[in-house]
Design a protein around this motif. Structure first.
Motif, mmCIF file in Angstrom:
data_model
loop_
_atom_site.group_PDB
_atom_site.id
_atom_site.type_symbol
_atom_site.label_atom_id
_atom_site.label_comp_id
_atom_site.label_asym_id
_atom_site.label_seq_id
_atom_site.Cartn_x
_atom_site.Cartn_y
_atom_site.Cartn_z
ATOM 1 N N LYS A 46 0.843 -1.196 0.000
ATOM 2 C CA LYS A 46 0.000 0.000 0.000
ATOM 3 C C LYS A 46 0.878 1.245 0.000
ATOM 4 O O LYS A 46 2.094 1.155 0.100
ATOM 5 C CB LYS A 46 -0.944 -0.004 1.203
ATOM 6 N N LEU A 47 0.258 2.396 -0.116
ATOM 7 C CA LEU A 47 0.952 3.671 -0.072
ATOM 8 C C LEU A 47 0.821 4.227 1.343
ATOM 9 O O LEU A 47 -0.285 4.270 1.891
ATOM 10 C CB LEU A 47 0.321 4.626 -1.087
ATOM 11 N N VAL A 48 1.929 4.645 1.938
ATOM 12 C CA VAL A 48 1.921 5.188 3.297
ATOM 13 C C VAL A 48 2.177 6.678 3.231
ATOM 14 O O VAL A 48 3.142 7.125 2.606
ATOM 15 C CB VAL A 48 2.992 4.509 4.180
ATOM 16 N N LYS A 49 1.312 7.425 3.885
ATOM 17 C CA LYS A 49 1.484 8.871 4.018
ATOM 18 C C LYS A 49 1.674 9.148 5.504
ATOM 19 O O LYS A 49 0.821 8.782 6.319
ATOM 20 C CB LYS A 49 0.265 9.612 3.462
ATOM 21 N N LEU A 50 2.780 9.785 5.866
ATOM 22 C CA LEU A 50 3.095 10.022 7.277
ATOM 23 C C LEU A 50 1.976 10.774 7.989
ATOM 24 O O LEU A 50 1.635 10.449 9.131
ATOM 25 C CB LEU A 50 4.420 10.781 7.409
ATOM 26 N N SER A 51 1.367 11.740 7.329
ATOM 27 C CA SER A 51 0.327 12.552 7.975
ATOM 28 C C SER A 51 -0.889 11.721 8.397
ATOM 29 O O SER A 51 -1.649 12.138 9.262
ATOM 30 C CB SER A 51 -0.105 13.696 7.067
ATOM 31 N N GLU A 52 -1.069 10.532 7.816
ATOM 32 C CA GLU A 52 -2.194 9.673 8.204
ATOM 33 C C GLU A 52 -2.068 9.143 9.630
ATOM 34 O O GLU A 52 -3.045 8.688 10.208
ATOM 35 C CB GLU A 52 -2.340 8.517 7.215
ATOM 36 N N TYR A 53 -0.868 9.197 10.206
ATOM 37 C CA TYR A 53 -0.662 8.738 11.584
ATOM 38 C C TYR A 53 -0.962 9.834 12.606
ATOM 39 O O TYR A 53 -1.117 9.551 13.781
ATOM 40 C CB TYR A 53 0.774 8.240 11.771
ATOM 41 N N LYS A 54 -1.044 11.081 12.142
ATOM 42 C CA LYS A 54 -1.265 12.198 13.059
ATOM 43 C C LYS A 54 -2.585 12.013 13.810
ATOM 44 O O LYS A 54 -3.620 11.751 13.218
ATOM 45 C CB LYS A 54 -1.273 13.528 12.314
ATOM 46 N N GLY A 55 -2.507 12.143 15.123
ATOM 47 C CA GLY A 55 -3.678 11.999 15.974
ATOM 48 C C GLY A 55 -4.055 10.553 16.249
ATOM 49 O O GLY A 55 -5.001 10.301 16.989
ATOM 50 N N LYS A 56 -3.324 9.601 15.677
ATOM 51 C CA LYS A 56 -3.673 8.194 15.838
ATOM 52 C C LYS A 56 -2.658 7.417 16.665
ATOM 53 O O LYS A 56 -3.032 6.706 17.584
ATOM 54 C CB LYS A 56 -3.815 7.527 14.469
ATOM 55 N N GLN A 57 -1.372 7.517 16.301
ATOM 56 C CA GLN A 57 -0.365 6.751 17.019
ATOM 57 C C GLN A 57 1.017 7.334 16.789
ATOM 58 O O GLN A 57 1.272 7.986 15.776
ATOM 59 C CB GLN A 57 -0.385 5.278 16.607
ATOM 60 N N PRO A 58 1.933 7.091 17.738
ATOM 61 C CA PRO A 58 3.317 7.530 17.543
ATOM 62 C C PRO A 58 3.999 6.672 16.478
ATOM 63 O O PRO A 58 3.570 5.550 16.190
ATOM 64 C CB PRO A 58 3.964 7.336 18.913
#
Length: 178
Positions: A46-58
């Motif tokens: 899949k494609l990973v975008k770093l900003s998708e982790y914001k507010g979810k997990q370290p």
């Protein structure tokens, strides 16, 4: 598995672009956000975008040196294995480990299979993300570095390559999340 006598595929455009030494100059300040990026995750397809982790997990960003699917940096191979062996500890704490390499997707697929990686291996053959994080380069590949980001994507810890301590230890990295 790595083959120290197989240099096929080593001398390519990426190698030449990263040949001259450039020291790590990362100027990111603790508490600030780091650059966003989008890279293919070879492990999970899949494609990973770093900003998708914001507010979810370290997140632990682990920039590593793999020269080809057969040639690993002697400083980084033990670190990659340690991250692999301790990936469950990170997962148990709700932390995602993003292992970032500069080899291409074909080579990365071989690495994932050979090492039996479960953690995401992100492919950055253009070295764009390595450069945006100012990790430096030498002898054909970007230098290793580790960045600990909290769930708000704020920088909590960074480790840049040195010959005295090429990579942060697993214990050091885990402590940053306590």
């Amino acid at each position: 598995m790595p083959n120290p006598s197989d240099f096929s595929g080593l001398f390519n455009k990426r190698f030449l672009d990263n040949f001259l030494p450039i020291p790590a100059t990362n100027r990111f300040q603790l508490g600030n956000s780091t650059p966003d990026f989008k890279l293919p995750d070879i492990t999970n397809g899949k494609l990973v975008k770093l900003s998708e982790y914001k507010g979810k997990q370290p997140v632990l960003l682990a920039f590593t040196r793999i020269f080809t699917e057969n040639q690993y940096c002697p400083f980084c191979f033990p670190h990659i294995k340690a991250l692999k062996d301790n990936y469950e500890q990170f997962q148990d704490r709700g932390i995602e480990v993003l292992l970032i390499t500069s080899i291409d997707e074909r080579q990365s697929k071989i690495v994932v299979q050979d090492l039996g990686l479960q953690m995401p291996l992100l492919s950055d053959p253009s070295c764009r993300v390595f450069r945006s994080y100012e990790v430096g380069q030498a002898l054909g590949a970007p230098l290793p570095a580790q960045f600990v980001l909290d769930q708000d994507r704020k920088l909590r810890y960074k480790h840049l390559f040195s010959f005295f301590e090429p990579n942060a230890t697993i214990d050091t990295l885990l402590k940053q999340f306590d």
